[in-house]
Structures are given as structure tokens and as C-alpha cells.
Design a protein around this motif. Structure first.
Motif, PDB file in Angstrom:
ATOM      1  N   HIS A 151      35.728  35.324  37.711  1.00 12.50           N
ATOM      2  CA  HIS A 151      36.409  36.404  36.995  1.00 12.50           C
ATOM      3  C   HIS A 151      37.039  37.391  37.967  1.00 12.50           C
ATOM      4  CE1 HIS A 151      33.690  35.638  33.262  1.00 12.50           C
ATOM      5  NE2 HIS A 151      34.629  34.736  33.389  1.00 12.50           N
ATOM      6  N   SER A 152      36.334  37.699  39.053  1.00 11.55           N
ATOM      7  CA  SER A 152      36.876  38.674  40.009  1.00 11.55           C
ATOM      8  C   SER A 152      38.076  38.101  40.759  1.00 11.55           C
ATOM      9  CB  SER A 152      35.797  39.148  40.984  1.00 11.55           C
ATOM     10  OG  SER A 152      35.246  38.058  41.683  1.00 11.55           O
ATOM     11  N   GLN A 153      38.059  36.801  41.067  1.00 11.59           N
ATOM     12  CA  GLN A 153      39.217  36.186  41.728  1.00 11.59           C
ATOM     13  C   GLN A 153      40.445  36.236  40.818  1.00 11.59           C
ATOM     14  OE1 GLN A 153      37.303  32.355  42.428  1.00 11.59           O
ATOM     15  NE2 GLN A 153      37.432  32.672  44.663  1.00 11.59           N
ATOM     16  N   ILE A 154      40.246  35.931  39.547  1.00 11.98           N
ATOM     17  CA  ILE A 154      41.359  35.959  38.589  1.00 11.98           C
ATOM     18  C   ILE A 154      41.886  37.379  38.457  1.00 11.98           C
ATOM     19  CG2 ILE A 154      42.020  35.572  36.181  1.00 11.98           C
ATOM     20  CD1 ILE A 154      39.779  33.383  36.127  1.00 11.98           C
ATOM     21  N   LEU A 158      45.725  38.423  39.387  1.00 10.10           N
ATOM     22  CA  LEU A 158      46.640  38.858  38.327  1.00 10.10           C
ATOM     23  C   LEU A 158      46.762  40.381  38.222  1.00 10.10           C
ATOM     24  CD1 LEU A 158      45.690  36.302  35.515  1.00 10.10           C
ATOM     25  CD2 LEU A 158      47.522  36.141  37.213  1.00 10.10           C
ATOM     26  N   ASN A 159      46.002  41.077  39.081  1.00  9.18           N
ATOM     27  CA  ASN A 159      46.046  42.542  39.100  1.00  9.18           C
ATOM     28  C   ASN A 159      45.646  43.141  37.746  1.00  9.18           C
ATOM     29  OD1 ASN A 159      46.341  44.988  40.407  1.00  9.18           O
ATOM     30  ND2 ASN A 159      48.495  45.183  39.837  1.00  9.18           N
ATOM     31  N   VAL A 162      38.344  42.982  35.601  1.00 10.97           N
ATOM     32  CA  VAL A 162      37.410  41.895  35.311  1.00 10.97           C
ATOM     33  C   VAL A 162      37.078  41.893  33.817  1.00 10.97           C
ATOM     34  CG1 VAL A 162      35.058  41.044  35.716  1.00 10.97           C
ATOM     35  CG2 VAL A 162      36.439  41.845  37.641  1.00 10.97           C
ATOM     36  N   HIS A 163      36.964  43.088  33.228  1.00  8.85           N
ATOM     37  CA  HIS A 163      36.704  43.192  31.786  1.00  8.85           C
ATOM     38  C   HIS A 163      37.807  42.495  30.989  1.00  8.85           C
ATOM     39  CE1 HIS A 163      35.412  44.833  27.959  1.00  8.85           C
ATOM     40  NE2 HIS A 163      36.633  45.277  27.770  1.00  8.85           N
ATOM     41  N   THR A 164      39.060  42.685  31.378  1.00  7.83           N
ATOM     42  CA  THR A 164      40.179  42.040  30.685  1.00  7.83           C
ATOM     43  C   THR A 164      40.084  40.528  30.818  1.00  7.83           C
ATOM     44  OG1 THR A 164      41.594  43.959  31.050  1.00  7.83           O
ATOM     45  CG2 THR A 164      42.702  41.876  30.579  1.00  7.83           C
TER      46      THR A 164
END
Length: 194
Positions: A151-154, A158-159, A162-164
Motif C-alpha cells: 500500500h505504501s509503495q502504491i 501515485l502520490n 495509504v488510506h486512499t
């Protein structure tokens, strides 16, 4: 100034109906843990219990402006979690029966042409389900499930937060689960009728 934590559920829900994010966050924080425990006692799976509670809160936010609750919000949330948990168990049982049947057919040693075609159609339909997701949701889902990114890499790539990312993946999974279960039910019905 009155703190949101001092508001009643009814006052907070009235705020949610008007699009008040802070009121929604207060309800979320007030009920998430107890609803998760309630769902977990029914489903016996942390991941599925989290999905159920997330779906309830997503629905609460998205449909608040058109929702009318005739009982207390607490009772509504508990009933919703119970019903959605039981639905998840029923869907899992249907999927398990289908999978057991499929495994039995495969254990014979060689699937017939019809079964091979049906399996290939199933794979194609799942790909089509993913392709039907909105572009950003599809991209995030593929990055997580196909490419195995965290999740953190994504979020970094994508700027976005992590919640999104988590929320988007949860929504994508909910859409695909609903779509897939409907397909399995139809497929099972057609298989029984043939």
C-alpha cells in the motif's frame, strides 16, 4: 465549543447526511472496533470482518443523503453488520460448493472440452470484471494484486495517501466479489440445468 465526541449518534448522522466528513470520522472511530468484533464473531475471519465493516461504513457515507434510519444508528449498524456477515458466509458456502465440484471434476484426470471452455470463460470474465473498474481503481488494484506492491509503495508512486489506497482496494474487491458471486450463482444454475 462542543466537541464532536459529545454529539449523539443522531446528531452525527444528521451531519453525515449533509456531507460532514468530521461527523463521519467520529462515527467511524466510535463504532469501528465494536462492529469489527461483532463481524468477527460471526465470520471467524479478520480479513472478511474488516471487509464487512468497511463496506458498511462506505455504504453509510455514500448513501447517507438518501437514507432514513427508523431505529437507533447503533442498532442499524449492528443489524447491517450481522446481515452482511451472514450474506458473506452464504456466498462463501456457494463458492466452496462450486469449487469442490470443480475439483472433483478435475480429479477425474482430464476435464472434458465443455469444462475447459467454461474455466477459460471464467478467467476471461474475471479479467473483464477488473477491466470494468474505473481506471484509477483498476490501476491501484492491479498494482496491489497483480504486481504485489505494498500500500505504501502504491501511495508513493501515485502520490496519494495509504488510506486512499486501502479504501480503493476495498471498494474494488467489493465490486469484484459481488460480480464474481453473481457469475458463480448463474454458472452453477446453468450447470445444474444442463
Amino acid at each position: 465549543m462542543t466537541l464532536l465526541s459529545e454529539y449523539t449518534d443522531a446528531q452525527l448522522f444528521a451531519g453525515v447526511k449533509c456531507g460532514d466528513h468530521a461527523a463521519f470520522t467520529e462515527l467511524y472511530e466510535r463504532y469501528w472496533n465494536v462492529l469489527f468484533i461483532h463481524a468477527f464473531k460471526i465470520i471467524k475471519s479478520e480479513e472478511k470482518a474488516m471487509d464487512v465493516v468497511q463496506d458498511i461504513f462506505t455504504g453509510l457515507w455514500e448513501e447517507a443523503s438518501i437514507s432514513t434510519i427508523h431505529v437507533s444508528l447503533k442498532a442499524f449498524l449492528y443489524t447491517s453488520v450481522r446481515n452482511k456477515s451472514l450474506d458473506a458466509i452464504r456466498r462463501q458456502e456457494v463458492a466452496s460448493r462450486y469449487l469442490d465440484s470443480f475439483v472433483r471434476h478435475m480429479a477425474i484426470g482430464y476435464p472434458d472440452t465443455e469444462e475447459t471452455v467454461s474455466f477459460n470463460e471464467l478467467v476471461s470474465l474475471i479479467d473483464a470484471g477488473v477491466a470494468d473498474l474505473p481506471k484509477q481503481m483498476q490501476r491501484i488494484f492491479r498494482m496491489s494484486c497483480t504486481e504485489g506492491q505494498s500500500h505504501s509503495q502504491i501511495a508513493d508512486e501515485l502520490n496519494i495517501t495509504v488510506h486512499t489506497v486501502k479504501k480503493t482496494i476495498t471498494r474494488a474487491r467489493h465490486f469484484l466479489k459481488t460480480w464474481f458471486i453473481q457469475f458463480l450463482l448463474l454458472f452453477s444454475l446453468l450447470h445444474l440445468l444442463s
